[in-house]
Design an enzyme around this catalytic site. Structure first.
Site, PDB file in Angstrom:
ATOM      1  N   SER A 113       0.813  -1.196   0.000  1.00  0.00           N
ATOM      2  CA  SER A 113       0.000   0.000   0.000  1.00  0.00           C
ATOM      3  C   SER A 113       0.856   1.259   0.000  1.00  0.00           C
ATOM      4  O   SER A 113       1.596   1.499  -0.949  1.00  0.00           O
ATOM      5  CB  SER A 113      -0.988  -0.056   1.171  1.00  0.00           C
ATOM      6  OG  SER A 113      -2.117   0.725   0.893  1.00  0.00           O
ATOM      7  N   ASP A 154      -9.196  -5.016  -5.685  1.00  0.00           N
ATOM      8  CA  ASP A 154      -8.770  -4.001  -4.716  1.00  0.00           C
ATOM      9  C   ASP A 154      -9.534  -2.706  -4.972  1.00  0.00           C
ATOM     10  O   ASP A 154      -9.363  -2.057  -6.014  1.00  0.00           O
ATOM     11  CB  ASP A 154      -7.264  -3.769  -4.839  1.00  0.00           C
ATOM     12  CG  ASP A 154      -6.697  -2.950  -3.690  1.00  0.00           C
ATOM     13  OD1 ASP A 154      -7.464  -2.219  -3.035  1.00  0.00           O
ATOM     14  OD2 ASP A 154      -5.474  -3.037  -3.455  1.00  0.00           O
ATOM     15  N   HIS A 165      -7.691  -5.666  -0.970  1.00  0.00           N
ATOM     16  CA  HIS A 165      -6.441  -5.040  -0.535  1.00  0.00           C
ATOM     17  C   HIS A 165      -5.765  -5.948   0.506  1.00  0.00           C
ATOM     18  O   HIS A 165      -5.784  -5.676   1.707  1.00  0.00           O
ATOM     19  CB  HIS A 165      -6.781  -3.677   0.064  1.00  0.00           C
ATOM     20  CG  HIS A 165      -5.643  -2.727   0.157  1.00  0.00           C
ATOM     21  ND1 HIS A 165      -4.962  -2.246  -0.935  1.00  0.00           N
ATOM     22  CD2 HIS A 165      -5.067  -2.134   1.235  1.00  0.00           C
ATOM     23  CE1 HIS A 165      -4.034  -1.405  -0.543  1.00  0.00           C
ATOM     24  NE2 HIS A 165      -4.061  -1.330   0.776  1.00  0.00           N
TER      25      HIS A 165
END
Length: 656
Positions: A205, A311, A342
């Site tokens: 991320s 995601d 995610h």
């Protein structure tokens, strides 16, 4: 997507130089005895060093920037865990590095681990398994606190110069080009005499985003990056072609992760972030600075990219455009694509992930010829826990194919095919409904969408890459948002990406990956796939603000009754629509919880003669014609299709 450059392009040059180098590395790096140095070059690093007695230290690296305006250059904290034995024997080790804003505010990984320290300020627990696993195998692990977070100076600027320089400066220090100090404010300098400077960055991320950004500087010494669910352009985190994806901006995100010291001294940076990211969706210089795709030509590092195809936090346009740009410039690449949202691959394919990552770092940072460069470029999760490989990605024979929506025999339920079309379809934006609602009623007319379906397929049809949908739409109001969604219509069992676990369920028992100490366990909770039986699967989507039809730089009010043409970019995917299923296209307005609604509630009329979908199909138009040949063109019987629950509202925080 353009055709992929073969993975071995870079290695053709590399291996010619590496044959002798591997022998030298064997003797100089990680072989614990002289006798072993005479054996064949190693193919795998082994856990021969003590984790319990590893060196644990912290340095503060000078970034050369003064983010908080206090008249002093900022220092960022880098916590280091490295094997003690190589340095004592005069041998140097490579570095695995994770630069993150989350080490003190939010935690890393599925268990939200934080850094912990002893009374002397040395790191005791380093989140995740990287240090536990790789330090015994002869790597150092470095965890960097981004500027403005945890023990670092400066301010968080959310993907800008300060964020990127936080990590780049550490790579420079590891290669002897920057200064570091033994304390945050002291004058005693520290040199990284224990490393050869070869660095691999990894993270999920925001951490992955930093890896992308540092690679885009072309910094020497960064040999590889492993970005997991990373951002490649921060505009595309907050907006989709002018349509806002979240109701906040980067100034709020900075406030979420910054340290108490930064909160007291970084008001000017917050204001700059807010002023530079207007909610209009206009592209500004702030977004240009945070667009790493434009600098892909500078990338020296190899890239092992990982992303969930569902995601909805760091949406998949981010990996697609980065992958394409890297391919254009011949960067060595590898990719994993899962059915999850995610989620870190450690939490959906743990054993294979650790093994593959180990082999990747051994190859890229130690120079071991373990064959990973000759293996397929892509691993793709076709069904929960069922993976296939692709020699290249997208595969050979993938061709962009133009499909055209047309009116069907049932009003409001159109067709999707290769032939030209005429006519119109009309829908009214309903911000209370999502793509899940639209897909559930694909086989019946509803006022909030226009739906178009193929006949049932007689052969499997594989989509691989990024699609676009061009619409010509006439609004009734001065503002309008558009969504375009591709759907696989047919029964399946998929990962439940809309669940809170985004495709996984966390269990209570643990598995161990590396060595543990009393303060840092290498054992993590196991997971299993969270699945859902569905009647339809949304496989790709894209959004846009029609007011930005002419330019992202400046949106304009629409003229009611005037037709506008705009091309929507859809998320990249790799999906097989099986025989017996239908491929569908939906065009609608606000996708609830995935984009914000416009200021008005328009009705839009689509001109089908000027509306097309360009889909990357393996086999191209011929494959589509074959897959749809012989099927009855009749409209499907009206029924309510079961999909996953409506995607939940996602906090605009690119974390786990």
């Amino acid at each position: 997507m353009p055709k992929s450059t073969p993975m071995r392009t870079r290695f053709t040059i590399w291996r010619a130089l590496a044959t002798v180098a591997v022998t030298v590395l064997t003797a100089a790096f990680l072989v614990p005895s002289a006798a072993q140095a005479t054996q064949a070059a190693p193919r795998e690093s082994k856990p021969v060093y003590s984790y319990a007695h590893a060196v644990r230290e912290a340095v503060w690296v000078d970034t050369g920037l003064d983010g908080n305006g206090d008249g002093k250059t900022d220092r960022v904290a880098a916590d280091i865990v490295r094997p003690a034995e190589p340095a004592r024997q005069g041998r140097k080790v490579p570095v695995v590095m994770d630069a993150s804003p989350y080490y003190s505010c939010c935690g890393r990984g599925n268990e939200s681990q934080l850094k912990t320290y002893d009374a002397h300020g040395r790191v005791v627990q380093m989140p995740l398994f990287y240090d536990n696993y790789f330090v015994p195998r002869g790597y150092a692990f470095v965890g960097v606190d981004l500027a403005g977070t945890n023990r670092s100076d400066g301010c968080v600027d959310v993907g800008g110069r300060s964020d990127i320089q936080s990590a780049k400066a550490v790579v420079d220090w590891l290669n002897g080009r920057a200064k570091a100090y033994s304390t945050r404010t002291g004058t005693k300098t520290v040199k990284a005499t224990w490393t050869n400077g070869s660095t691999g960055m990894i993270g999920k991320s925001w951490d992955a985003t930093i890896a992308n950004g540092v690679a885009a500087t072309g910094v020497k010494g960064l040999k590889t990056i492993v970005p997991i669910s990373g951002i490649s352009s921060w505009y595309d985190y907050y907006f989709a072609q002018g349509a806002p994806l979240y109701d906040g901006g980067p100034d709020e995100l900075a406030g979420y992760v910054e340290s108490g010291d930064a909160a007291a001294h970084c008001a000017a940076v917050h204001k700059k972030l807010a002023d530079g990211s207007p909610r209009s969706g206009d592209w500004t210089p702030l977004w240009t600075e945070r667009n790493y795709v434009k600098d892909a030509a500078k990338v020296r590092a190899s890239v092992f990219l990982v992303h969930g195809m569902q995601d909805l936090n760091v949406r998949t346009k981010n990996f697609g455009q980065w992958w394409d740009a890297l391919a254009k410039h011949g960067v060595q690449r590898k990719i994993w694509l899962s059915q999850t949202g995610h989620v870190d691959p450690f939490d959906y394919r743990r054993g294979a992930w650790v093994d593959t990552l180990h082999r990747w770092f051994d190859h890229e940072l130690l120079g071991y010829d373990n064959g990973i460069d000759r293996e397929p470029m892509a691993d793709i999760e076709r069904h929960p826990d069922q993976w296939v490989t692709s020699t290249l990605w997208p595969p050979h024979g993938t061709q962009t194919t133009t499909l055209r929506p047309a009116p069907g025999t049932t009003p409001g339920v159109g067709t999707l095919g290769l032939g030209p079309a005429t006519g119109t379809e009309t829908f009214t934006d309903d911000p209370k409904l999502s793509e899940t609602d639209w897909a559930a009623h694909l086989t019946a007319p509803t006022p909030e969408k226009a739906g178009f379906l193929t006949a049932p397929l007689t052969h499997d049809l594989r989509l691989s890459g990024s699609s676009t949908v061009t619409v010509t739409a006439t609004p009734t109001t001065t503002s309008a948002h558009l969504s375009a969604v591709l759907v696989d219509v047919g029964p399946d069992t998929i990962r439940d990406y809309a669940d809170s676990g985004e495709g996984i369920t966390t269990l209570t028992d643990r598995s161990c990956w590396g060595e543990s100490t009393a303060g840092d366990s290498a054992c993590f909770k196991k997971t299993t796939a969270k699945t859902s039986a569905v009647g339809d699967t949304v496989l790709s989507r894209g959004w846009a603000d029609l007011g930005h039809h002419a330019s992202l730089d400046h949106g304009v009010p629409l003229t009611p009754g005037r037709a506008y043409t705009m091309t929507l970019s859809l998320a990249p995917t790799d999906h097989v629509v099986p025989k017996g299923h239908r491929l569908a296209l939906i065009v609608a307005g606000t996708d609830k919880d995935l984009i914000d609604p416009p200021s008005t509630k328009p009705t839009l009329t689509l001109d089908l003669s000027r509306t097309t979908a360009r889909i990357p199909l393996v086999g191209g138009a011929a494959a589509f014609a074959r897959a749809t040949a012989g099927s009855a063109p009749a409209a499907p019987a009206a029924q309510v299709l079961d999909g996953v629950r409506a995607p939940r509202t996602v906090l605009h925080l690119p974390a786990g």
